[in-house]
Design an enzyme around this catalytic site. Structure first.
Site, PDB file in Angstrom:
ATOM      1  CD  GLU A 399     -51.572 -16.663  50.997  1.00 51.59           C
ATOM      2  OE1 GLU A 399     -52.451 -17.131  50.245  1.00 51.59           O
ATOM      3  OE2 GLU A 399     -51.335 -17.127  52.138  1.00 51.59           O
ATOM      4  CG  HIS A 466     -62.538 -15.786  46.201  1.00 50.06           C
ATOM      5  ND1 HIS A 466     -63.207 -16.238  47.306  1.00 50.06           N
ATOM      6  CD2 HIS A 466     -61.503 -16.644  46.023  1.00 50.06           C
ATOM      7  CE1 HIS A 466     -62.634 -17.330  47.770  1.00 50.06           C
ATOM      8  NE2 HIS A 466     -61.586 -17.593  47.013  1.00 50.06           N
TER       9      HIS A 466
END
Length: 660
Positions: A399, A466
């Protein structure tokens, strides 16, 4: 130290000498000025000049370099005028960063130098993005990024090398191994035999060279550059060297054994090259003295110009204005003029992205599994077939490197959209987002034309990693824009606006709304202006100011409780905020509930409540109240999650406010 000219002319050899000597003499002068209190800080590269100068001279002038603290030779070899560099080091308004940055934390698009940040490692991934731009443009160019031996321990180093290798990018990664990371010796930094060995793990070639031999550095970089362009692959170079001063002047050198200084003094890059030139009869001692005298004279002349900076004039308006790069123009929302159809929020996002790809041939999409697989939520399904793998790029699980690469693409005029597979995963790219993307325009006028899509929110039983609502992390950061649509029409229009905006935009999209919400969406390409709220409905009894899923919770409550006249404001943009719309809603009702899915403590409800209390106090008939999720992680069990979410406390919050 053995010097080999390898076809270089006498003039080229002498030019290299003058380029090598120039930063040394500048530094010697700067150290005098530091002791006199005329500059505030200095990171010395004395002893390492051959690397910066040799590498820079080996590249084309329009190839980007990502230097670090002690690479003055990069700036001087790109012929940046000393008087303006001195203005920069003094913090003058007519330096390269308007007094906003220190020492070498600045860049110059004109000179193809990208300014560093203190975190060191993020520089490497920017080089990936620049090299990707060259690859996409079919240009025979490389990018070059510096790091130190200490920096090779950072995750950014490994992410950048891995990404460059996987994408076959023409990047040169250059390690200046001077034996110390500040005071920590290399034997406490790593256990591999050499840092160059790390390249093997990424399928990359590498070499170890004498970093104090300017001809070796120059010739190696020349050859590696040709290799990278011909083979479209990255390369790692470890330059062995030594710094003769402290990490920076205040830290001193007491931690370095005396015998090391003695050993490396003999290897001085300038003294040795100078002696070789004299031995080869390319220079005489008289000419050496003359060159040194001429350069010292030029330094004094340039410093006189540098000292002539006007006093800095502080302007709050200018400071705030320079946080964002300006938008040139915007597209109006043509909803009343266009055919609309009912589509889901997820389809609206896909359509906005698809139309933006058609509108901008320079728009690159990046993310985990977004190519053939179509992304975790299938938003980019079919895009590879339409736009090709060069523009729709699967990424490694890196990322931080991908955010950095997106910034590198910006340097070369590309737009990019990065999909965080889940908003939660932005945590591992946080440094690049808040310290690189967000600050770069304010620091030295380089915009970051990047959108980061953030699938966010709970309600789907996805658990603690999440489901987070982490928009407040980014609302706190000047230089970012943060949008959070709640309807399909806004989702499409805000995404298009975000991609058209030259600034970095965090685009939050609620996973729970993807397929549960439908609404009318114009077929054409249009924008919703960033920074403008949407009045969902007007009312008299109380205001609910909200965004995202909270809009639908408020609407559902209003439909079920028609006896209460509720004013609902959908913020849509969280940075910047539409303060006019907020004030108007407060004025209509006098009672305000701020509703958000994020946890209570540190959520943006606190900021909004403070602003309303400060600016709208005379219209309030009750304290500003907040309804937010519990101050816990997001639980996995659906019943626990229902209790966690703010919606579980909405009715009680409204009743409390109405009964005040």
């Amino acid at each position: 130290m053995n010097f080999h000219r390898k076809g270089l002319t006498n003039e080229e050899l002498l030019h290299l000498y003058k380029q090598l000597l120039w930063p040394r003499l500048i530094e010697e002068k700067m150290l005098v000025l530091l002791r006199q209190g005329k500059i505030s800080k200095w990171f010395s590269g004395i002893g390492q000049e051959a690397i910066a100068v040799g590498a820079t001279m080996a590249l084309e002038t329009d190839e980007w370099i990502m230097p670090l603290h002690r690479n003055l030779g990069v700036f001087t070899a790109r012929n940046m005028p000393l008087h303006k560099l001195f203005k920069q080091w003094q913090g003058s308004s007519d330096g390269y960063s308007k007094g906003r940055e220190r020492s070498f934390h600045f860049g110059s698009r004109e000179h193809h130098i990208c300014g560093m940040i203190s975190h060191l490692g993020p520089q490497l991934a920017i080089a990936d993005g620049v090299a990707l731009a060259a690859k996409l443009k079919k240009e025979n160019k490389v990018s070059l990024a510096f790091t130190g031996d200490g920096g090779t321990s950072e995750g950014d180093f490994h992410e950048a090398l891995n990404t460059a290798a996987v994408w076959d990018l023409p990047v040169i990664f250059l390690i200046e191994n001077n034996g110390y990371g500040l005071s920590t010796p290399v034997q406490e930094q790593y256990r591999c035999a050499s840092l160059a060995d790390r390249a093997k793990g990424y399928g990359m070639e590498s070499v170890i060279i004498d970093g104090n031999n300017v001809l070796t550095v120059y010739d190696t970089i020349k050859g590696v550059r040709e290799y990278c362009i011909k083979n479209q692959k990255p390369y790692l170079i470890e330059c062995l060297t030594f710094r003769m001063r402290g990490h920076e002047e205040a830290s001193g050198t007491k931690y370095v054994p005396k015998e090391l200084f003695e050993a490396w003094e003999v290897k001085d890059p300038i003294k040795n090259y100078e002696q070789w030139l004299v031995k080869e009869k390319l220079l005489t001692e008289t000419e050496v003295s003359s060159i040194r005298a001429d350069q010292k004279k030029t330094i004094e002349e340039e410093l006189q110009k540098g000292f002539n900076s006007p006093p800095i004039v502080v302007s709050t308006d200018i400071e705030l204005k320079d946080v964002y790069a300006p938008r040139v123009s915007a597209i109006n929302h043509p909803a009343t003029l266009d055919t609309t159809r009912e589509i889901r929020l997820i389809d609206a996002i896909k359509e906005g992205l698809q139309q933006s790809m058609e509108q901008h041939p320079n728009l690159i999409l990046m993310g985990q599994d977004i190519a053939e697989y179509g992304g975790a939520f299938k938003i980019t399904e079919g895009f590879v077939q339409q736009f090709g793998k060069e523009r729709v790029r699967n990424t490694p699980l890196c990322e931080s490197a991908i955010v950095g690469a997106a910034l590198g693409l910006s340097l070369e005029g590309f737009k990019s959209m990065m999909e965080m597979q889940f908003a939660d995963f932005a945590a591992v790219g946080f440094n690049q987002i808040v310290n690189n993307l967000a600050k770069i325009y304010y620091r030295w006028g380089q915009n970051a034309d990047v959108v980061i899509r953030m699938p966010t929110g709970g309600g789907v039983g996805a658990g603690p990693f999440h489901s987070q609502s982490n928009e407040a992390w980014f609302v706190h950061t000047p230089g970012l824009k943060v949008v959070y649509p709640s309807t399909p029409s806004d989702a499409k229009g805000l995404l298009i606006a975000a991609i058209n905006d030259p600034n970095p935009v965090m685009y939050f999209e609620h996973k729970g709304l993807y397929r549960s919400i439908s609404g009318p969406v114009p077929e054409v390409y249009y924008e919703i202006e960033i920074g403008k709220a949407r009045q969902v409905q007007t009312g008299d009894d109380l205001s609910i100011i909200t965004y995202g899923a909270g809009v639908h919770w408020a609407e559902d409550y209003a439909m079920e409780n028609t006896h209460v006249s509720i004013d609902i404001l959908d913020l849509r943009s969280l940075l910047p905020l539409d303060y006019d719309a907020i004030a108007a809603s407060v004025k209509r009702t006098g009672k305000v509930l701020i509703l958000h899915e994020d946890t209570l403590t540190g959520g943006i409800g606190g900021e909004l409540g403070a602003w309303i209390a400060e600016h709208c106090f005379s219209w309030l008939d009750a304290p500003v109240m907040r309804c937010a999720s519990l101050d816990t992680a997001v639980p996995f069990n659906l019943e626990l999650e229902k209790n966690f979410l703010a919606k579980a406390r909405l009715e009680n919050s409204i009743n409390k406010l109405l009964n005040w």
